[in-house]
Design a protein around this motif. Structure first.
Motif, PDB file in Angstrom:
ATOM      1  N   MET A   1     -13.087  28.560  85.880  1.00  0.00           N
ATOM      2  CA  MET A   1     -12.930  29.454  87.004  1.00  0.00           C
ATOM      3  C   MET A   1     -13.867  29.108  88.156  1.00  0.00           C
ATOM      4  O   MET A   1     -13.649  29.560  89.259  1.00  0.00           O
ATOM      5  CB  MET A   1     -13.166  30.894  86.546  1.00  0.00           C
ATOM      6  N   ASN A   2     -14.883  28.329  87.888  1.00  0.00           N
ATOM      7  CA  ASN A   2     -15.814  27.955  88.947  1.00  0.00           C
ATOM      8  C   ASN A   2     -15.107  27.119  90.010  1.00  0.00           C
ATOM      9  O   ASN A   2     -15.398  27.246  91.189  1.00  0.00           O
ATOM     10  CB  ASN A   2     -17.001  27.203  88.357  1.00  0.00           C
ATOM     11  N   ILE A   4     -11.991  27.353  90.913  1.00  0.00           N
ATOM     12  CA  ILE A   4     -11.160  28.265  91.709  1.00  0.00           C
ATOM     13  C   ILE A   4     -11.995  28.904  92.811  1.00  0.00           C
ATOM     14  O   ILE A   4     -11.547  29.025  93.954  1.00  0.00           O
ATOM     15  CB  ILE A   4     -10.516  29.341  90.815  1.00  0.00           C
ATOM     16  N   ARG A   5     -13.194  29.311  92.503  1.00  0.00           N
ATOM     17  CA  ARG A   5     -14.066  29.889  93.528  1.00  0.00           C
ATOM     18  C   ARG A   5     -14.444  28.850  94.570  1.00  0.00           C
ATOM     19  O   ARG A   5     -14.612  29.164  95.736  1.00  0.00           O
ATOM     20  CB  ARG A   5     -15.335  30.450  92.881  1.00  0.00           C
ATOM     21  N   TYR A   6     -14.581  27.594  94.153  1.00  0.00           N
ATOM     22  CA  TYR A   6     -14.988  26.540  95.077  1.00  0.00           C
ATOM     23  C   TYR A   6     -13.895  26.215  96.091  1.00  0.00           C
ATOM     24  O   TYR A   6     -14.194  25.927  97.244  1.00  0.00           O
ATOM     25  CB  TYR A   6     -15.386  25.293  94.279  1.00  0.00           C
ATOM     26  N   HIS A   8     -11.885  28.146  97.490  1.00  0.00           N
ATOM     27  CA  HIS A   8     -11.762  29.198  98.502  1.00  0.00           C
ATOM     28  C   HIS A   8     -12.692  28.943  99.682  1.00  0.00           C
ATOM     29  O   HIS A   8     -12.570  29.597 100.706  1.00  0.00           O
ATOM     30  CB  HIS A   8     -12.071  30.572  97.908  1.00  0.00           C
ATOM     31  N   LYS A   9     -13.599  28.015  99.554  1.00  0.00           N
ATOM     32  CA  LYS A   9     -14.540  27.701 100.634  1.00  0.00           C
ATOM     33  C   LYS A   9     -13.981  26.557 101.483  1.00  0.00           C
ATOM     34  O   LYS A   9     -13.316  25.662 100.985  1.00  0.00           O
ATOM     35  CB  LYS A   9     -15.890  27.322 100.056  1.00  0.00           C
ATOM     36  N   ASN A  44      -3.130  28.428  97.726  1.00  0.00           N
ATOM     37  CA  ASN A  44      -4.452  29.034  97.567  1.00  0.00           C
ATOM     38  C   ASN A  44      -4.555  30.333  98.356  1.00  0.00           C
ATOM     39  O   ASN A  44      -5.097  31.329  97.863  1.00  0.00           O
ATOM     40  CB  ASN A  44      -5.525  28.037  98.025  1.00  0.00           C
ATOM     41  N   SER A  48      -5.054  34.143  96.824  1.00  0.00           N
ATOM     42  CA  SER A  48      -6.291  34.831  97.189  1.00  0.00           C
ATOM     43  C   SER A  48      -6.086  36.334  97.333  1.00  0.00           C
ATOM     44  O   SER A  48      -7.047  37.097  97.239  1.00  0.00           O
ATOM     45  CB  SER A  48      -6.835  34.289  98.511  1.00  0.00           C
ATOM     46  N   THR A  55     -14.824  38.027 104.790  1.00  0.00           N
ATOM     47  CA  THR A  55     -14.713  36.632 104.349  1.00  0.00           C
ATOM     48  C   THR A  55     -13.413  35.973 104.788  1.00  0.00           C
ATOM     49  O   THR A  55     -13.160  34.829 104.419  1.00  0.00           O
ATOM     50  CB  THR A  55     -14.813  36.554 102.817  1.00  0.00           C
TER      51      THR A  55
END
Length: 88
Positions: A1-2, A4-6, A8-9, A44, A48, A55
């Motif tokens: 899951m890390n 997936i968070r990355y 989004h940036k 993506n 989201s 954000t």
């Protein structure tokens, strides 16, 4: 899951656009990879969910950054190829 968070940036999309442009230049492979990357960006965005006013800007800026840095990568590829061909 890390991961997936990355994604989004916008930094992920910046690095992806620069890498595609610098590695492949302006050939068909590069254009197809950017088109696929933009489609993945839209997936993506869809995954989201609803936008958060705090954000939202970072989330949307990834697509513009992808295209802009792809063009910068194309330029870098052309300059480096020209220098290598001339033997500088």
């Amino acid at each position: 899951m890390n991961f997936i968070r990355y994604i989004h940036k916008p930094y992920f999309w910046v690095a992806l656009g620069l890498a595609i442009g610098a590695a492949f230049g302006g050939n068909n492979v590069s254009i197809w990879l950017v088109a696929i990357s933009i489609c993945l960006f839209f997936v993506n965005m869809r995954l989201s969910g609803a936008g958060n006013p705090d954000t939202e800007g970072k989330l949307f800026s990834g697509c513009g950054a992808l295209i802009f840095l792809w063009i910068v990568g194309l330029s870098a590829n052309g300059i480096i190829s020209t220098l290598i061909d001339k033997g500088a």
